[in-house]
Scaffold this motif. Sequence first.
Motif, PDB file in Angstrom:
ATOM      1  N   ARG A 268      -7.772   7.846 -15.140  1.00 43.23           N
ATOM      2  CA  ARG A 268      -8.551   6.743 -14.590  1.00 43.23           C
ATOM      3  C   ARG A 268      -7.641   5.663 -14.018  1.00 43.23           C
ATOM      4  NH1 ARG A 268     -13.099   6.541 -19.491  1.00 43.23           N
ATOM      5  NH2 ARG A 268     -14.459   8.160 -18.584  1.00 43.23           N
ATOM      6  N   ALA A 269      -6.517   5.408 -14.677  1.00 44.34           N
ATOM      7  CA  ALA A 269      -5.567   4.416 -14.167  1.00 44.34           C
ATOM      8  C   ALA A 269      -4.973   4.875 -12.838  1.00 44.34           C
ATOM      9  CB  ALA A 269      -4.465   4.180 -15.197  1.00 44.34           C
ATOM     10  N   ALA A 271      -6.403   6.885 -10.733  1.00 46.34           N
ATOM     11  CA  ALA A 271      -7.471   6.798  -9.730  1.00 46.34           C
ATOM     12  C   ALA A 271      -7.625   5.370  -9.212  1.00 46.34           C
ATOM     13  CB  ALA A 271      -8.784   7.295 -10.329  1.00 46.34           C
ATOM     14  N   ARG A 272      -7.517   4.395 -10.125  1.00 45.36           N
ATOM     15  CA  ARG A 272      -7.603   2.992  -9.678  1.00 45.36           C
ATOM     16  C   ARG A 272      -6.443   2.639  -8.758  1.00 45.36           C
ATOM     17  NH1 ARG A 272      -9.234   2.340 -15.151  1.00 45.36           N
ATOM     18  NH2 ARG A 272      -7.146   1.681 -15.774  1.00 45.36           N
ATOM     19  N   ARG A 273      -5.257   3.141  -9.053  1.00 50.57           N
ATOM     20  CA  ARG A 273      -4.101   2.891  -8.179  1.00 50.57           C
ATOM     21  C   ARG A 273      -4.332   3.505  -6.800  1.00 50.57           C
ATOM     22  NH1 ARG A 273       1.099   4.244  -8.692  1.00 50.57           N
ATOM     23  NH2 ARG A 273       1.951   2.159  -8.294  1.00 50.57           N
ATOM     24  N   TYR A 274      -4.825   4.747  -6.784  1.00 51.62           N
ATOM     25  CA  TYR A 274      -5.141   5.371  -5.496  1.00 51.62           C
ATOM     26  C   TYR A 274      -6.146   4.525  -4.723  1.00 51.62           C
ATOM     27  CZ  TYR A 274      -2.983  10.082  -5.799  1.00 51.62           C
ATOM     28  OH  TYR A 274      -2.121  11.153  -5.826  1.00 51.62           O
ATOM     29  N   ASP A 275      -7.215   4.098  -5.404  1.00 52.80           N
ATOM     30  CA  ASP A 275      -8.245   3.299  -4.736  1.00 52.80           C
ATOM     31  C   ASP A 275      -7.620   2.102  -4.026  1.00 52.80           C
ATOM     32  OD1 ASP A 275     -10.208   4.975  -5.710  1.00 52.80           O
ATOM     33  OD2 ASP A 275     -10.866   3.627  -7.302  1.00 52.80           O
ATOM     34  N   ALA A 276      -6.728   1.415  -4.738  1.00 52.60           N
ATOM     35  CA  ALA A 276      -6.122   0.203  -4.188  1.00 52.60           C
ATOM     36  C   ALA A 276      -5.148   0.526  -3.058  1.00 52.60           C
ATOM     37  CB  ALA A 276      -5.404  -0.566  -5.294  1.00 52.60           C
ATOM     38  N   THR A 285     -12.496   7.226  -0.219  1.00 53.00           N
ATOM     39  CA  THR A 285     -12.077   7.486  -1.591  1.00 53.00           C
ATOM     40  C   THR A 285     -13.303   7.796  -2.458  1.00 53.00           C
ATOM     41  OG1 THR A 285     -12.147   5.117  -2.069  1.00 53.00           O
ATOM     42  CG2 THR A 285     -10.011   6.041  -1.414  1.00 53.00           C
ATOM     43  N   GLN A 288     -17.809   5.919  -7.384  1.00 52.44           N
ATOM     44  CA  GLN A 288     -18.159   5.953  -8.799  1.00 52.44           C
ATOM     45  C   GLN A 288     -19.575   5.433  -8.983  1.00 52.44           C
ATOM     46  OE1 GLN A 288     -16.547   6.966 -11.955  1.00 52.44           O
ATOM     47  NE2 GLN A 288     -18.742   6.739 -12.269  1.00 52.44           N
ATOM     48  N   VAL A 293     -18.683   6.910 -16.071  1.00 55.96           N
ATOM     49  CA  VAL A 293     -17.288   6.779 -15.648  1.00 55.96           C
ATOM     50  C   VAL A 293     -16.698   8.182 -15.593  1.00 55.96           C
ATOM     51  CG1 VAL A 293     -15.065   5.678 -16.033  1.00 55.96           C
ATOM     52  CG2 VAL A 293     -17.153   4.577 -16.879  1.00 55.96           C
ATOM     53  N   TYR A 299      -9.105  14.007  -7.626  1.00 58.46           N
ATOM     54  CA  TYR A 299      -9.234  12.811  -6.807  1.00 58.46           C
ATOM     55  C   TYR A 299      -9.396  13.290  -5.354  1.00 58.46           C
ATOM     56  CZ  TYR A 299      -8.710   8.081  -5.040  1.00 58.46           C
ATOM     57  OH  TYR A 299      -8.937   6.865  -4.442  1.00 58.46           O
TER      58      TYR A 299
END
Length: 385
Positions: A268-269, A271-276, A285, A288, A293, A299
């Motif tokens: 999940r961490a 994935a959040r980095r990829y999103d940003a 992207t 969600q 969750v 990804y």
Amino acid sequence: MIPYGRQSIDDDDVRAVEEVLRSDWLTQGPAIDRFEQALAEYCGAAYAVAVCNATAALHIACLALGVGEGDIVWTSPNTFVASANCARYCGATIGFVDIDPRTYNMSVSSLEDQLRHARAVNALPKVVIPVHFAGQSCDMQAIHALSQEYGFRIIEDASHAVGADYLDGKVGDCRYSDMTVFSFHPVKILTTAEGGMVLTNRPELCDALRRLRSHGITRDPAAMEKKDEGPWYYEQIELGYNYRMTDLQAALGLSQLRRLPEFVARRRALARRYDAMLAGLPLRTPYQAPDGVSAFHLYPVWIDEEKAGRSRRAVFDDLRARGIGVNVLYIPVPLQPDYRKLGFAEGQFPEAERYYRGAISLPLYFSLSDEQQDQVVAAVKGALS
């Protein structure tokens, strides 16, 4: 090459398997029970039945619900072929429900429309198999409500989603289904090398699954025709299969299960980095949904070819050339040659086909470092420039 997925094996995993190798049981032993009980407890289900792989799990789940010739089973076109093949193994007719363009999961509105039409022509499905693509749960509460109205059973194909959350529980608690299936292939979130599990809250289904994974054999006197043959006695009371998991696999799975919260948190961490880091690029992207969750087995990004000025194939080839082991998941099942022989054709499931034309799965796994992820993102930017 940075792969799109890989297992994470530590010293505790190795020791767990070694302990079984030095024990009295290599298969059909106590490690199976421990793994089943631990995963059932983690997910909040009453029962779990371990098998040799998730394809076997899907097969016996269909059989436990009585799927056979003359029955109809529906699943998602955006999945691996096993989600559909399991119904065909039973002699049933397979059908598909198109996906939601945001989640890439089975569309509830499309399902409702198909059910309404199927009822009008007396062709309702006996079983629906929603697939939790990439680790995000389908809208199971809504699908369950439709099952109450239209009378079908539900098998959740959660091969991607061990550790995922849905509403106020875990995927696998079977609140909105008859059974849930997990996969433990090496690229999945936790691994037993090969392996699968079926979870359920219904004791009669658990009993059927346990028989079906082991030749249809029982040692329960209450289920036998003869009662007094002796302690060695067993009976085959239905046609089953050799779908058993070994204790070696179960020991590895139990060791991995202790790390599952850590595995999911890291995914999940990442994935959040990829999103940003991918924001502003000509791609989409993962979305969600607010009711859960994702566990982020995958990804998947969707390349907007018009905005990028490059085809998905060109971007894919460029990333591979830069040492990024991207993949494309999935080719819509109805477009496979064997399914075209059944009458399926291009254009029947436009959302699944549209997703496939632009999809690329980027590397995502527990041991992927921030530096490696930065390398992936730099390569994506280069391939899109």
